[in-house]
Design an enzyme around this catalytic site. Structure first.
Site, PDB file in Angstrom:
ATOM      1  CB  ILE A  43       3.152   1.362  -8.077  1.00 53.41           C
ATOM      2  CG1 ILE A  43       4.323  -0.201  -8.279  1.00 53.41           C
ATOM      3  CG2 ILE A  43       2.184   0.793  -7.068  1.00 53.41           C
ATOM      4  CD1 ILE A  43       4.636  -0.235  -6.360  1.00 53.41           C
ATOM      5  CG  ASP A  44       5.134   0.654 -13.674  1.00 53.04           C
ATOM      6  OD1 ASP A  44       4.266   1.843 -14.249  1.00 53.04           O
ATOM      7  OD2 ASP A  44       4.379  -0.773 -14.005  1.00 53.04           O
ATOM      8  CG  HIS A  91      -2.799  -0.438  -6.606  1.00 60.21           C
ATOM      9  ND1 HIS A  91      -2.560  -1.106  -7.447  1.00 60.21           N
ATOM     10  CD2 HIS A  91      -4.618  -0.187  -6.036  1.00 60.21           C
ATOM     11  CE1 HIS A  91      -4.082  -1.887  -6.653  1.00 60.21           C
ATOM     12  NE2 HIS A  91      -5.338  -1.886  -6.251  1.00 60.21           N
ATOM     13  CB  CYS A 129       7.018   9.737   7.970  1.00 60.33           C
ATOM     14  SG  CYS A 129       7.067   9.388   8.948  1.00 60.33           S
ATOM     15  CB  CYS A 152       4.799  12.891  11.111  1.00 59.77           C
ATOM     16  SG  CYS A 152       6.382  13.518   9.794  1.00 59.77           S
ATOM     17  CB  CYS A 173      10.767  11.424   9.059  1.00 62.97           C
ATOM     18  SG  CYS A 173      10.056  13.139   9.023  1.00 62.97           S
ATOM     19  N   GLY A 221      -3.947  -6.145 -18.925  1.00 59.66           N
ATOM     20  CA  GLY A 221      -2.844  -6.779 -18.494  1.00 59.66           C
ATOM     21  C   GLY A 221      -3.311  -6.332 -16.790  1.00 59.66           C
ATOM     22  CB  THR A 222      -6.092  -5.935 -14.157  1.00 61.53           C
ATOM     23  OG1 THR A 222      -6.535  -6.016 -13.050  1.00 61.53           O
ATOM     24  CG2 THR A 222      -6.609  -5.425 -15.166  1.00 61.53           C
ATOM     25  CD  GLU A 273      -4.141 -17.047 -17.101  1.00 55.13           C
ATOM     26  OE1 GLU A 273      -3.733 -18.134 -17.375  1.00 55.13           O
ATOM     27  OE2 GLU A 273      -3.470 -16.249 -15.285  1.00 55.13           O
TER      28      GLU A 273
END
Length: 351
Positions: free
Chosen positions: A124-125, A142, A150, A153, A174, A213-214, A240
């Protein structure tokens, strides 16, 4: 029951950086599907979620939550918005705060070379956008901090105002209904954006899957790795091993016995689609340990490769094998220079 024979060959030939590069060149691979998670942004200074002691979840103990995921849930946001916004102040993931990493620039370079089919990110960056990956090739599964709205609404809210209020320790509300405003990131239990489900059609076209990286513990994002055709190589870059027996790597000595039955139950390897009816974000700690999807066990052929260690270092080695290591280095340097110039200008304005 007759045991499947141990795999003796690999679809790419030699399961190394050089072997993978030769496979790409030999087969003129131009449709690479990339899945990325928080591990590719750690080098930018952004903590991942699950690393012991340093991960974001490890830092949430002071909030006395029932589970770390509660920090990213709508019920808690409505009841105690200050919890999420205090975390938000710590994370400070608003655009322009962090500089894209080598991995981000590598994916952008794939796009520039016409080799990227899609980059689907859990992050989300917004660093994929920041390094120039075209929006047409990017799916932020994501959400991101590039917009806000909001929760009641759904009216859009000025992102710069939301950032300023958050940094001032305020909870944005809002202008139309007074509801709480949050960045357009997907909370646990919320529906994923429609764009995520549209990528299912691209899965059938994928010629190579890169996973970087997940932890592959959040669904339905992790399910994408199950959906590529059964002869498509899947390459994992991670500190890993993850995914349990979703994968079978050349170093594995134990054959998987349940591949056929599980494949039949899921339709795996036949371009099966994720249903938008099951569109909510959820977390799992099993990492697919109870499943096995090494489809080629029965034929003695492997398709999975694991490059353990720092994904920034591994991707740099991979780029070198592909013949564009110097281009990647130049892209990283240029990106850093642009980032630092922009930050200096912003500090002058803020000052």
């Amino acid at each position: 029951m007759t045991e499947p024979k141990l795999a003796t060959t690999h679809v790419v030939g030699e399961p190394t950086f050089e072997g993978l590069a030769r496979f790409i060149e030999r087969n003129n691979i131009t449709k690479i599907f990339v899945m990325v998670g928080a591990g590719i942004s750690v080098a930018a200074g952004i903590p991942d979620f699950r690393s012991p002691h340093t991960g974001l979840y490890a830092k949430l103990s002071r909030y006395n939550l029932n589970s770390p995921e509660d920090a990213f849930s709508l019920p808690l946001l409505r009841q105690q918005p200050s919890v999420f916004y205090n975390i938000l102040m710590d994370m400070d993931l608003w655009p322009g705060k962090y500089c894209p990493t080598t991995v981000h620039h590598f994916i952008s370079l794939l796009a520039k070379k016409g080799m990227l089919l899609c980059c689907c990110t859990q992050n989300i960056d917004g660093l994929e956008r920041a390094c120039g990956i075209p929006e047409s090739l990017l799916v932020e599964a994501h959400g991101s901090f590039s917009s806000a709205s909001c929760v009641d609404c759904h009216a859009k809210y000025d992102i710069n105002m939301a950032r300023a209020e958050t940094r001032a320790g305020k909870v944005p509300h809002c202008n139309q209904c007074g509801g709480i405003v949050k960045p357009d990131v997907v909370f646990f239990g919320e529906n994923l954006p429609e764009a995520f489900f549209n990528v299912a059609g691209l899965i059938e076209e994928t010629e190579l899957l890169l996973i970087l990286g997940t932890s592959l513990q959040v669904h339905p994002f992790a399910d994408l790795a199950l959906m590529v055709p059964s002869d498509v190589p899947r390459v994992l870059f991670n500190l890993e091993r993850v995914g349990g027996r979703m994968f079978r790597f050349p170093t594995d000595r134990t054959p998987n016995f349940r591949a056929s039955s599980y494949r039949l139950s899921t339709g795996n390897g036949n371009g099966s689609k994720i249903s938008s009816g099951d569109s909510s974000n959820s977390s799992s700690v099993d990492g697919y340990d109870q499943f096995t999807l090494a489809e080629n066990d029965e034929t003695g052929v492997l398709r999975d490769i694991f490059f353990p260690g720092d994904c920034q270092v591994s991707v740099r080695s991979f780029a070198q094998a592909l013949g564009f290591g110097e281009q990647l280095d130049a892209s990283v340097r240029e990106g850093r220079e642009i980032f630092e110039r922009t930050r200096r200008r912003e500090k002058v304005v803020e000052g």
